[in-house]
Design an enzyme around this catalytic site. Sequence first.
Site, PDB file in Angstrom:
ATOM      1  NE  ARG A 102      -1.449  38.931   1.252  1.00  0.00           N
ATOM      2  CZ  ARG A 102      -2.245  38.479   0.268  1.00  0.00           C
ATOM      3  NH1 ARG A 102      -3.066  39.307  -0.369  1.00  0.00           N
ATOM      4  NH2 ARG A 102      -2.264  37.210  -0.039  1.00  0.00           N
ATOM      5  CB  SER A 118       2.454  35.369   5.884  1.00  0.00           C
ATOM      6  OG  SER A 118       1.512  34.439   5.471  1.00  0.00           O
ATOM      7  CD  GLU A 122       1.469  39.414   4.970  1.00  0.00           C
ATOM      8  OE1 GLU A 122       1.793  39.084   3.832  1.00  0.00           O
ATOM      9  OE2 GLU A 122       0.585  38.840   5.617  1.00  0.00           O
TER      10      GLU A 122
HETATM   11  P1  NAP Z   1       0.299  29.117  -1.202  1.00  0.00           P
HETATM   12  O1  NAP Z   1      -1.101  28.771  -1.547  1.00  0.00           O
HETATM   13  O2  NAP Z   1       1.285  28.040  -0.957  1.00  0.00           O
HETATM   14  O3  NAP Z   1       0.881  30.146  -2.269  1.00  0.00           O
HETATM   15  C1  NAP Z   1       2.232  30.582  -2.193  1.00  0.00           C
HETATM   16  C2  NAP Z   1       2.418  31.719  -3.201  1.00  0.00           C
HETATM   17  O4  NAP Z   1       2.030  31.269  -4.485  1.00  0.00           O
HETATM   18  C3  NAP Z   1       1.570  32.938  -2.919  1.00  0.00           C
HETATM   19  O5  NAP Z   1       2.322  34.050  -3.350  1.00  0.00           O
HETATM   20  C4  NAP Z   1       0.371  32.765  -3.824  1.00  0.00           C
HETATM   21  O6  NAP Z   1      -0.144  34.017  -4.228  1.00  0.00           O
HETATM   22  C5  NAP Z   1       0.980  32.078  -4.997  1.00  0.00           C
HETATM   23  N1  NAP Z   1       0.002  31.226  -5.675  1.00  0.00           N
HETATM   24  C6  NAP Z   1      -0.332  29.947  -5.366  1.00  0.00           C
HETATM   25  N2  NAP Z   1      -1.230  29.470  -6.247  1.00  0.00           N
HETATM   26  C7  NAP Z   1      -1.497  30.468  -7.119  1.00  0.00           C
HETATM   27  C8  NAP Z   1      -2.348  30.597  -8.258  1.00  0.00           C
HETATM   28  N3  NAP Z   1      -3.120  29.580  -8.661  1.00  0.00           N
HETATM   29  N4  NAP Z   1      -2.373  31.790  -8.891  1.00  0.00           N
HETATM   30  C9  NAP Z   1      -1.620  32.808  -8.474  1.00  0.00           C
HETATM   31  N5  NAP Z   1      -0.796  32.771  -7.422  1.00  0.00           N
HETATM   32  C10 NAP Z   1      -0.718  31.601  -6.748  1.00  0.00           C
HETATM   33  O7  NAP Z   1       0.284  30.097   0.055  1.00  0.00           O
HETATM   34  P2  NAP Z   1       0.058  29.860   1.600  1.00  0.00           P
HETATM   35  O8  NAP Z   1       1.171  30.535   2.294  1.00  0.00           O
HETATM   36  O9  NAP Z   1      -0.293  28.446   1.947  1.00  0.00           O
HETATM   37  O10 NAP Z   1      -1.229  30.765   1.841  1.00  0.00           O
HETATM   38  C11 NAP Z   1      -2.483  30.391   1.317  1.00  0.00           C
HETATM   39  C12 NAP Z   1      -3.189  31.650   0.870  1.00  0.00           C
HETATM   40  O11 NAP Z   1      -3.418  32.485   2.006  1.00  0.00           O
HETATM   41  C13 NAP Z   1      -2.364  32.464  -0.123  1.00  0.00           C
HETATM   42  O12 NAP Z   1      -3.239  32.996  -1.070  1.00  0.00           O
HETATM   43  C14 NAP Z   1      -1.747  33.531   0.758  1.00  0.00           C
HETATM   44  O13 NAP Z   1      -1.437  34.718   0.050  1.00  0.00           O
HETATM   45  C15 NAP Z   1      -2.867  33.750   1.749  1.00  0.00           C
HETATM   46  N6  NAP Z   1      -2.432  34.393   2.995  1.00  0.00           N
HETATM   47  C16 NAP Z   1      -2.763  35.697   3.154  1.00  0.00           C
HETATM   48  C17 NAP Z   1      -2.383  36.388   4.270  1.00  0.00           C
HETATM   49  C18 NAP Z   1      -2.772  37.825   4.436  1.00  0.00           C
HETATM   50  O14 NAP Z   1      -3.663  38.325   3.755  1.00  0.00           O
HETATM   51  N7  NAP Z   1      -2.107  38.523   5.277  1.00  0.00           N
HETATM   52  C19 NAP Z   1      -1.658  35.727   5.266  1.00  0.00           C
HETATM   53  C20 NAP Z   1      -1.347  34.387   5.086  1.00  0.00           C
HETATM   54  C21 NAP Z   1      -1.721  33.720   3.917  1.00  0.00           C
HETATM   55  P3  NAP Z   1      -1.089  34.939  -3.314  1.00  0.00           P
HETATM   56  O15 NAP Z   1      -0.313  35.329  -2.130  1.00  0.00           O
HETATM   57  O16 NAP Z   1      -1.390  36.087  -4.213  1.00  0.00           O
HETATM   58  O17 NAP Z   1      -2.304  34.140  -3.027  1.00  0.00           O
END
Ligand code: NAP
Length: 352
Positions: free
Chosen positions: A164, A239, A341
């Site tokens: 990020r 987020s 963020e």
């Molecule tokens: P989530 O899927 O519940 O994941 C929560 C956390 O666990 C995140 O830190 C995610 O890493 C990590 N995670 C989950 N499964 C994983 C795996 N198989 N391997 C490695 N790390 C894992 O998250 P959520 O809040 O519902 O969001 C879904 C996705 O959208 C996530 O990837 C999140 O990062 C992304 N997102 C991105 C932004 C942005 O770019 N600004 C905003 C909102 C959500 P990661 O964060 O590295 O994926």
Amino acid sequence: MVIRESVPLAPLTTLGVGGPARFFVEAQEADHVCQAVGWARERRLPVFVLGGGSNLVVSDAGFPGLVLQPGIRGISSRKEGARIFFTVGAGEDWDAFVGHAVSCNCAGIECLSGIPGTAGAAPVQNIGAYGQEAGSVIDRVDALEIVTGARTTLDSRRCAFGYRQSIFNTGEAGRWVILQVTFTLQPEGAPLVAYKDLQEHFGSSQPTLAEVREAVRQIRNRKGMLLVEGEEDARSAGSFFKNPVLTTRQYSALQRLLRERGDPAIPAYPAGDSLHKISAAWLIEQAGFAKGYARGRVGISRKHALALVNLGGATAAEVMALKSEIQSTVRRRFGIDLHPEPILLGFEETHG
Ligand code: NAP
């Protein structure tokens, strides 16, 4: 190019709070960006570059300089060996570009479907989701330096993409206006189904790129993270906190603390060299902030604990008060600092 005065910024953001820009310009072409930053330079005004406003909290005082919104459009593509290069104007809608790439049967960004904002904003915080990151498929970024007006091309190494982050939101924040971004994608590539949410969605079937795109949009919608008309839980900046990355020592200390207190184990994932990424949403909920928590006109999304929402007519001060309350409670309970963020614009004090 028309420079307008006292333009309300709240309607240009998804969170919908904050005051006006002293000056505002939408620049449809690179030359207009150059003229606009020259205009601000002559008047010694600070410049802020606005994308889709989906990762931004504007202070109630607004911004005392020029807000510049690059509206540069256009997507062109070029095949080179086994890859296809897509050059995308900074003002193109990100999700529309993902849709275009998927319709060309190109892999690499299908998991980034449904992320709000513009293509020009994608490199800034190196948007990522479900195991993909924009930075890993960005070949180069064409940008204009605000202080000199000079245009340059920054290759992906120069952008220093991290979790990020990039030079655009760290050491060189405020230095560049991104004009266009070139992505290198994989024609006929297989979609990535790496995260539990997607694996559960598809079971043992082998989805196409288009099916993964649709599934990601559905999952985001379920979590209130897809901008759809009338979706109250999407009146947020996405987020609000980054997922903390801990050293092994910090992570072991946290695990010990949870065990001693009889708390459940925290979800954690390897994040490179002895680092562990933990879920900010989990910390927030375990600290007592349930989904749907309300504090006057602000609250936590009913669908996702990571999103702070404007329940209607909120001020930036109210959003920041809830942010601080969550940070201090999580720190007290787990000894972990949560960092915001979104970009915080026009705030005098530093909000770490
Ligand atoms: P989530 O899927 O519940 O994941 C929560 C956390 O666990 C995140 O830190 C995610 O890493 C990590 N995670 C989950 N499964 C994983 C795996 N198989 N391997 C490695 N790390 C894992 O998250 P959520 O809040 O519902 O969001 C879904 C996705 O959208 C996530 O990837 C999140 O990062 C992304 N997102 C991105 C932004 C942005 O770019 N600004 C905003 C909102 C959500 P990661 O964060 O590295 O994926």
